[in-house]
Design an enzyme around this catalytic site. Sequence first.
Site, PDB file in Angstrom:
ATOM      1  N   HIS A 130      35.090  41.626  30.505  1.00  0.00           N
ATOM      2  CA  HIS A 130      34.607  42.234  31.660  1.00  0.00           C
ATOM      3  C   HIS A 130      34.793  43.780  31.192  1.00  0.00           C
ATOM      4  O   HIS A 130      33.756  44.770  31.412  1.00  0.00           O
ATOM      5  CB  HIS A 130      35.235  42.307  32.734  1.00  0.00           C
ATOM      6  CG  HIS A 130      34.854  40.785  33.654  1.00  0.00           C
ATOM      7  ND1 HIS A 130      33.799  40.732  34.124  1.00  0.00           N
ATOM      8  CD2 HIS A 130      35.636  39.915  34.186  1.00  0.00           C
ATOM      9  CE1 HIS A 130      33.441  39.518  34.797  1.00  0.00           C
ATOM     10  NE2 HIS A 130      34.809  39.166  34.766  1.00  0.00           N
ATOM     11  N   HIS A 175      38.616  36.235  29.131  1.00  0.00           N
ATOM     12  CA  HIS A 175      37.844  36.446  30.330  1.00  0.00           C
ATOM     13  C   HIS A 175      37.684  37.865  30.912  1.00  0.00           C
ATOM     14  O   HIS A 175      36.894  38.609  31.054  1.00  0.00           O
ATOM     15  CB  HIS A 175      37.706  35.414  31.308  1.00  0.00           C
ATOM     16  CG  HIS A 175      36.960  35.595  32.386  1.00  0.00           C
ATOM     17  ND1 HIS A 175      36.004  34.558  32.731  1.00  0.00           N
ATOM     18  CD2 HIS A 175      36.705  36.445  33.511  1.00  0.00           C
ATOM     19  CE1 HIS A 175      35.028  35.067  33.715  1.00  0.00           C
ATOM     20  NE2 HIS A 175      35.794  36.132  34.163  1.00  0.00           N
ATOM     21  N   GLU A 176      38.968  38.261  31.220  1.00  0.00           N
ATOM     22  CA  GLU A 176      39.282  39.602  31.995  1.00  0.00           C
ATOM     23  C   GLU A 176      38.811  40.677  30.904  1.00  0.00           C
ATOM     24  O   GLU A 176      38.105  41.657  31.424  1.00  0.00           O
ATOM     25  CB  GLU A 176      40.542  39.768  32.630  1.00  0.00           C
ATOM     26  CG  GLU A 176      40.681  38.687  33.758  1.00  0.00           C
ATOM     27  CD  GLU A 176      39.860  38.546  34.713  1.00  0.00           C
ATOM     28  OE1 GLU A 176      39.176  39.624  34.984  1.00  0.00           O
ATOM     29  OE2 GLU A 176      39.451  37.433  35.127  1.00  0.00           O
ATOM     30  N   CYS A 225      33.543  32.869  37.778  1.00  0.00           N
ATOM     31  CA  CYS A 225      33.899  34.427  37.491  1.00  0.00           C
ATOM     32  C   CYS A 225      33.283  34.915  39.206  1.00  0.00           C
ATOM     33  O   CYS A 225      32.354  34.177  39.641  1.00  0.00           O
ATOM     34  CB  CYS A 225      32.853  35.152  36.780  1.00  0.00           C
ATOM     35  SG  CYS A 225      33.067  36.752  36.676  1.00  0.00           S
ATOM     36  N   LEU A 226      34.240  35.716  39.730  1.00  0.00           N
ATOM     37  CA  LEU A 226      33.869  36.245  40.945  1.00  0.00           C
ATOM     38  C   LEU A 226      32.624  37.197  40.971  1.00  0.00           C
ATOM     39  O   LEU A 226      32.012  37.272  42.066  1.00  0.00           O
ATOM     40  CB  LEU A 226      35.009  37.154  41.645  1.00  0.00           C
ATOM     41  CG  LEU A 226      36.337  36.356  41.825  1.00  0.00           C
ATOM     42  CD1 LEU A 226      37.466  37.348  42.146  1.00  0.00           C
ATOM     43  CD2 LEU A 226      36.259  35.394  42.907  1.00  0.00           C
ATOM     44  N   GLY A 271      41.856  36.617  38.241  1.00  0.00           N
ATOM     45  CA  GLY A 271      42.000  37.887  37.426  1.00  0.00           C
ATOM     46  C   GLY A 271      40.664  38.731  38.134  1.00  0.00           C
ATOM     47  O   GLY A 271      40.062  38.107  38.580  1.00  0.00           O
ATOM     48  N   GLN A 275      34.345  44.852  37.721  1.00  0.00           N
ATOM     49  CA  GLN A 275      33.900  44.254  38.680  1.00  0.00           C
ATOM     50  C   GLN A 275      33.795  44.893  39.956  1.00  0.00           C
ATOM     51  O   GLN A 275      33.242  44.602  41.022  1.00  0.00           O
ATOM     52  CB  GLN A 275      34.736  42.863  38.859  1.00  0.00           C
ATOM     53  CG  GLN A 275      34.491  42.015  37.346  1.00  0.00           C
ATOM     54  CD  GLN A 275      35.297  40.716  37.588  1.00  0.00           C
ATOM     55  OE1 GLN A 275      36.372  40.793  37.214  1.00  0.00           O
ATOM     56  NE2 GLN A 275      34.848  39.896  38.131  1.00  0.00           N
TER      57      GLN A 275
HETATM   58 NI    NI Z   1      35.181  37.521  35.666  1.00  0.00          NI
END
Ligand code: NI
Length: 191
Positions: free
Chosen positions: A148, A144-145, A102-103, A49, A54
């Site tokens: 953000h 999680h998304e 997480c990226l 995701g 981000q």
């Molecule tokens: Ni993330």
Amino acid sequence: MAVLPIATVGHPELRIVAKEVTREELASAEVQQFIDDLVETMRHANGAGLAATQVLRHQRICAIEVDNNPRYPYKPRVPLTILVNPVLTPLNDDFFANMEGCLSVPGIRGEVKRHTRIHVKAWDRHGNDIEHEIRGLTACTYQHEVDHLDGLLFLDKVVDPSTLTTWDSFNQFHHDAFVERAKALVAKHGS
Ligand code: NI
């Protein structure tokens, strides 16, 4: 389309609470182009995701897709889903201790408690209503998304810092036990 740079933990803009998207904004060529770029960036980075936050765009838009993901091979498939202005409501008090990555937090995973059943209300990229229940590991990804978009990282929700691990240590010491728990969750909820 373009692959956008992904901000990493410590970047102050990851803490900005994203703004709701209006129907006019969503219909614009510029926002539609951005959504294409968000998807391309997620796929390029092998993310499950990616939230607009981000890539430093502070509108409530995120993308989710899981298809033989090399970062998370145990995750069930999720077709490409764009959520605009998502609102998540927990449907139970049953939690799963998810080992998240997480990226925006390269190299680290940690344990976060997530609801296993949630109701999601959002628009798709064309402004059509999305309203359904999401369960299991996929529900964890949704939470999680959307975090953000509220300026939160999974690190904020790691209750026990001793669960923090590099990906290498995860694979060496925690992978098998976690994947067993994850598969049991998926078997229970079908996702
Ligand atoms: Ni993330």
